[in-house]
Design an enzyme around this catalytic site. Structure first.
Site: not given
Length: 310
Positions: A184, A204, A208, A230, A244
């Site tokens: 995703l 993930g 960062d 998504l 997100l």
């Protein structure tokens, strides 16, 4: 003569002892007065307050018992005497899902320690939400090590006792079959329409602040696994970027499994700071459409204006 001398010595000795006692008492009293004089007004006030607190300890204990008893009686009145607590929520029937969710923690070396700690909190949130979900998923944490494991050991030693989660030091490609994986990532051109219960969806584990944009998408392509984003743009318009947090993606999947609607899932999970606005299926904002309709209703049409002029 000897007896007279002994008798005369005894009163003298007694007088000396009495004198010493009196002088001792005077010394003690003078020392106490000296101590009181050395204390400041604030210190004396604090000392008296502390003494009062100690003296009223039993009284406070008794009052707590009385309040507890009153609350117990009040609950019995509210329950109607049936003995069941009105606070208890109706028990939901939990149905575990066969769907797998994987948090990829292989980006440890790309993050600062403060961002690693943020990721740690996000993982904690994922675990907590999955534990109380109506359809909990099979949760995997892979490539655990480095700074993240150190943070978990220091801040949350109980993680070793977590239930309903598979924690692995191996990479997710070594844990799940390649054909079952789907990454995703918001950079993917593919849009996820529905969830496949046979798939393992990878998130993930990276905080960062957009310093490594597109890295999860590139990793998915390098490994030759499926990827998708998504369907956020189809249902929601946001003021901020579409990226997100790990726990938000995880919670959206849980909400979709429960509600069966992407739009409901998005608006259940997305925080208000994202400025999320519902989007109709024709691509227009629902809020803007309502404003346009209200404006058109309030303005008279050309025919009405001509009639008024005539």
């Amino acid at each position: 003569m000897a007896e007279d001398s002994v008798k005369s010595e005894a009163p003298a000795q007694q007088e000396n002892e009495n004198g010493e006692n009196k002088s001792g008492q005077k010394a003690v009293s003078s020392n106490g007065e000296a101590e009181n004089q050395t204390l400041s007004k604030r210190q004396r006030k604090k000392l008296l307050k502390q003494q009062k607190w100690e003296d009223e300890r039993e009284l406070r204990k008794q009052r707590r018992k009385e309040r507890k008893q009153q609350r117990r009686l009040q609950r019995q009145d509210d329950e109607g005497g049936d003995g069941q607590s009105f606070r208890k929520r109706p028990r939901r029937e939990v149905t575990p899902s066969s769907l797998r969710m994987v948090v990829d923690c292989s980006f440890d070396d790309l993050m600062l320690i403060k961002d690693v700690r943020k990721l740690h909190k996000q993982i904690q949130r994922c675990y907590a939400e999955n534990r109380r979900a109506l359809h909990p998923v099979q949760f995997y944490l892979t490539s655990l090590g480095g700074q993240l494991k150190q943070s978990m050991d220091e801040k949350d030693k109980g993680w070793v006792n977590w239930k309903g989660i598979s924690i692995k030091t191996e990479h997710y490609s070594e844990v799940v079959a390649k054909e079952d994986l789907l990454y995703l990532t918001s950079d993917s051109p593919n849009v996820l329409e529905e969830l496949d219960q046979k798939k393992a969806y990878v998130i993930g584990g990276l905080v960062d602040h957009n310093h490594h944009k597109g890295i999860t998408f590139e990793r998915a392509k390098e490994l030759g696994i499926e990827h998708a984003q998504l369907p956020l743009s189809s249902f929601v318009k946001m003021n901020s970027r579409k990226v997100l947090a790990v726990n938000h993606v995880f919670e959206i999947i849980l909400a979709y499994l429960e509600k069966g609607s992407w739009q409901e899932a998005f608006f259940t999970v997305l925080p208000q700071r994202k400025g999320a606005v519902a989007v109709d299926q024709d691509g227009t904002n629902a809020q803007e459409k309502e404003e346009e309709d209200s404006d058109s209703d309030s303005e008279p049409d050309a025919t009405e204006q001509l009639e008024k002029r005539a």
